[in-house]
Write an enzyme that holds these catalytic residues in place. Structure first.
Site, PDB file in Angstrom:
ATOM      1  CE1 TYR A  21      39.739  44.872  39.850  1.00  0.00           C
ATOM      2  CE2 TYR A  21      40.424  47.132  40.234  1.00  0.00           C
ATOM      3  CZ  TYR A  21      40.743  45.822  39.949  1.00  0.00           C
ATOM      4  OH  TYR A  21      42.062  45.454  39.779  1.00  0.00           O
ATOM      5  CE  LYS A  65      41.765  43.701  42.661  1.00  0.00           C
ATOM      6  NZ  LYS A  65      42.386  42.362  42.710  1.00  0.00           N
TER       7      LYS A  65
HETATM    8  N1  LIG Z   1      46.053  45.132  34.818  1.00  0.00           N
HETATM    9  C1  LIG Z   1      45.940  46.151  35.627  1.00  0.00           C
HETATM   10  O1  LIG Z   1      46.015  47.312  35.198  1.00  0.00           O
HETATM   11  C2  LIG Z   1      45.771  45.934  37.115  1.00  0.00           C
HETATM   12  C3  LIG Z   1      46.019  47.016  37.984  1.00  0.00           C
HETATM   13  C4  LIG Z   1      45.913  46.811  39.364  1.00  0.00           C
HETATM   14  C5  LIG Z   1      45.568  45.563  39.857  1.00  0.00           C
HETATM   15  N2  LIG Z   1      45.324  44.530  38.984  1.00  0.00           N
HETATM   16  C6  LIG Z   1      45.025  43.229  39.585  1.00  0.00           C
HETATM   17  O2  LIG Z   1      46.105  42.363  39.254  1.00  0.00           O
HETATM   18  C7  LIG Z   1      45.670  40.991  39.294  1.00  0.00           C
HETATM   19  C8  LIG Z   1      46.137  40.274  38.055  1.00  0.00           C
HETATM   20  O3  LIG Z   1      45.542  40.880  36.931  1.00  0.00           O
HETATM   21  P1  LIG Z   1      46.217  40.890  35.479  1.00  0.00           P
HETATM   22  O4  LIG Z   1      46.280  42.297  35.057  1.00  0.00           O
HETATM   23  O5  LIG Z   1      47.447  40.061  35.476  1.00  0.00           O
HETATM   24  O6  LIG Z   1      45.018  40.204  34.652  1.00  0.00           O
HETATM   25  P2  LIG Z   1      44.927  39.094  33.509  1.00  0.00           P
HETATM   26  O7  LIG Z   1      43.587  39.290  32.906  1.00  0.00           O
HETATM   27  O8  LIG Z   1      46.140  39.133  32.640  1.00  0.00           O
HETATM   28  O9  LIG Z   1      44.948  37.716  34.340  1.00  0.00           O
HETATM   29  C9  LIG Z   1      43.935  37.348  35.217  1.00  0.00           C
HETATM   30  C10 LIG Z   1      43.843  35.829  35.226  1.00  0.00           C
HETATM   31  O10 LIG Z   1      42.898  35.456  36.239  1.00  0.00           O
HETATM   32  C11 LIG Z   1      42.133  34.375  35.746  1.00  0.00           C
HETATM   33  N3  LIG Z   1      40.853  34.306  36.461  1.00  0.00           N
HETATM   34  C12 LIG Z   1      39.763  35.112  36.314  1.00  0.00           C
HETATM   35  N4  LIG Z   1      38.780  34.731  37.130  1.00  0.00           N
HETATM   36  C13 LIG Z   1      39.254  33.662  37.834  1.00  0.00           C
HETATM   37  C14 LIG Z   1      38.677  32.824  38.830  1.00  0.00           C
HETATM   38  N5  LIG Z   1      37.418  33.002  39.261  1.00  0.00           N
HETATM   39  N6  LIG Z   1      39.434  31.818  39.340  1.00  0.00           N
HETATM   40  C15 LIG Z   1      40.698  31.620  38.883  1.00  0.00           C
HETATM   41  N7  LIG Z   1      41.283  32.374  37.930  1.00  0.00           N
HETATM   42  C16 LIG Z   1      40.561  33.393  37.414  1.00  0.00           C
HETATM   43  C17 LIG Z   1      41.967  34.660  34.256  1.00  0.00           C
HETATM   44  O11 LIG Z   1      41.646  33.483  33.513  1.00  0.00           O
HETATM   45  C18 LIG Z   1      43.337  35.232  33.918  1.00  0.00           C
HETATM   46  O12 LIG Z   1      44.226  34.230  33.457  1.00  0.00           O
HETATM   47  C19 LIG Z   1      44.164  41.067  39.511  1.00  0.00           C
HETATM   48  O13 LIG Z   1      43.893  40.881  40.879  1.00  0.00           O
HETATM   49  C20 LIG Z   1      43.813  42.488  39.094  1.00  0.00           C
HETATM   50  O14 LIG Z   1      42.625  42.939  39.717  1.00  0.00           O
HETATM   51  C21 LIG Z   1      45.414  44.700  37.638  1.00  0.00           C
END
Ligand SMILES: NC(=O)c1ccc[n+]([C@@H]2O[C@H](COP(=O)([O-])OP(=O)(O)OC[C@H]3O[C@@H](n4cnc5c(N)ncnc54)[C@H](O)[C@@H]3O)[C@@H](O)[C@H]2O)c1
Length: 262
Positions: free
Chosen positions: A156, A160
């Site tokens: 992961y 990123k």
């Molecule tokens: N939540 C955290 O703590 C956090 C921290 C830093 C970065 N991020 C990053 O933020 C971004 C958004 O994450 P979030 O926390 O809103 O997550 P989330 O789980 O709420 O939403 C992610 C969405 O992506 C969709 N998804 C998954 N695989 C997919 C694919 N192959 N094609 C299309 N859609 C797909 C899922 O169905 C989901 O609706 C991601 O890139 C994640 O890595 C999250």
């Protein structure tokens, strides 16, 4: 209210969390939004919410790991709204904490496929429309973990970091086409994904319990909220950021400068 007026945007992973919050905020700011997600029911629910508030949006079922689905997102934008100005590569797979030697080759490959190659394929599909529009904006969600990686995230965190590098390449190469490329780096965010990073006892906690536990180590005493990221995305997508490209923007409530606390 009109900071994105007239702009046509695709947001991936827009059925939940940051993508959902950003789709809603983009529409409030006057953008026409393709709400793309692998889970079409979630995308449709977000579209209904946007339309009920008077905004314009269309749902698109797309798995960004498939190049044909990346093209489908762009075709949807063109068919529904007549072009494309912003592509926000936000969808990604998380990785549950795991010792690096226990991460299977298949898990590593899947995370890289979605998080890195998926973003690349979506950018490639969007590029011809950006050229037709005389420019465009690539955004992506990376993570604080890209620059301050923890252990047990062998696929992961590097995925990123790769996004940051990829977007710097795009920024460098595409300024000639009036295309900007910037990356948002959120800290721990209160979304359904937060729990999916946890293993062991923490994996059985509720979303709220996990958010509360993480909040205790955050300088402002709370997790990042999806709307915090959405506000940053509006700025970077807007013309207010016209001279900003190849940049990373931390939205982590100061966690990176206070890392000694946890
Ligand atoms: N939540 C955290 O703590 C956090 C921290 C830093 C970065 N991020 C990053 O933020 C971004 C958004 O994450 P979030 O926390 O809103 O997550 P989330 O789980 O709420 O939403 C992610 C969405 O992506 C969709 N998804 C998954 N695989 C997919 C694919 N192959 N094609 C299309 N859609 C797909 C899922 O169905 C989901 O609706 C991601 O890139 C994640 O890595 C999250």
């Amino acid at each position: 209210m009109d900071r994105l007026k007239g702009k046509i945007a695709i947001i991936t992973g827009a059925g939940s969390g940051m993508g959902r919050a950003t789709a809603i905020k983009f529409a409030q700011e006057g953008a026409k939004v393709v709400v793309a997600d692998i889970a079409v029911d979630k995308a449709e629910a977000v579209v209904a919410e946007i339309k009920a508030a008077g905004g314009e949006a269309v749902a698109c079922q797309a798995d960004i790991a498939k190049s044909e689905d990346c093209q489908k997102m762009v075709d949807t934008a063109v068919k529904a709204f007549g072009g494309l100005n912003v592509l926000y590569n936000n969808a990604a797979l998380p990785q549950k904490e795991i010792e690096f030697q226990n991460c299977s080759d298949e898990e590593f490959e899947r995370i890289m496929r979605v998080n890195v190659q998926g973003a690349f394929m979506a950018c490639k599909a969007a590029y011809p429309e950006f050229l037709k529009a005389g420019g465009g904006v690539f955004l992506a969600t990376a993570s604080l973990g890209a620059i301050m990686p923890r252990g047990k995230s062998i696929a992961y965190s590097p995925s990123k970091a790769a996004i940051i590098c990829m977007y710097k390449v795009l920024a460098s190469e595409l300024a000639k086409d009036n295309i900007r490329a910037n990356v948002i780096l959120p800290g721990p965010t209160a979304s359904p994904m937060l729990k999916q990073f946890m293993a062991g006892d923490r994996a059985t906690m509720s979303d709220e319990e996990i958010a509360n536990a993480v909040s205790a180590s955050m300088p402002f005493g709370r997790c990042v909220e999806p709307t915090d990221v959405a506000d940053a995305a509006v700025f970077l997508a807007s013309d207010e950021a016209r001279m900003i490209t190849g940049e990373t923007l931390l939205v982590d409530g100061g966690r990176s400068v206070a890392r000694g606390r946890d």
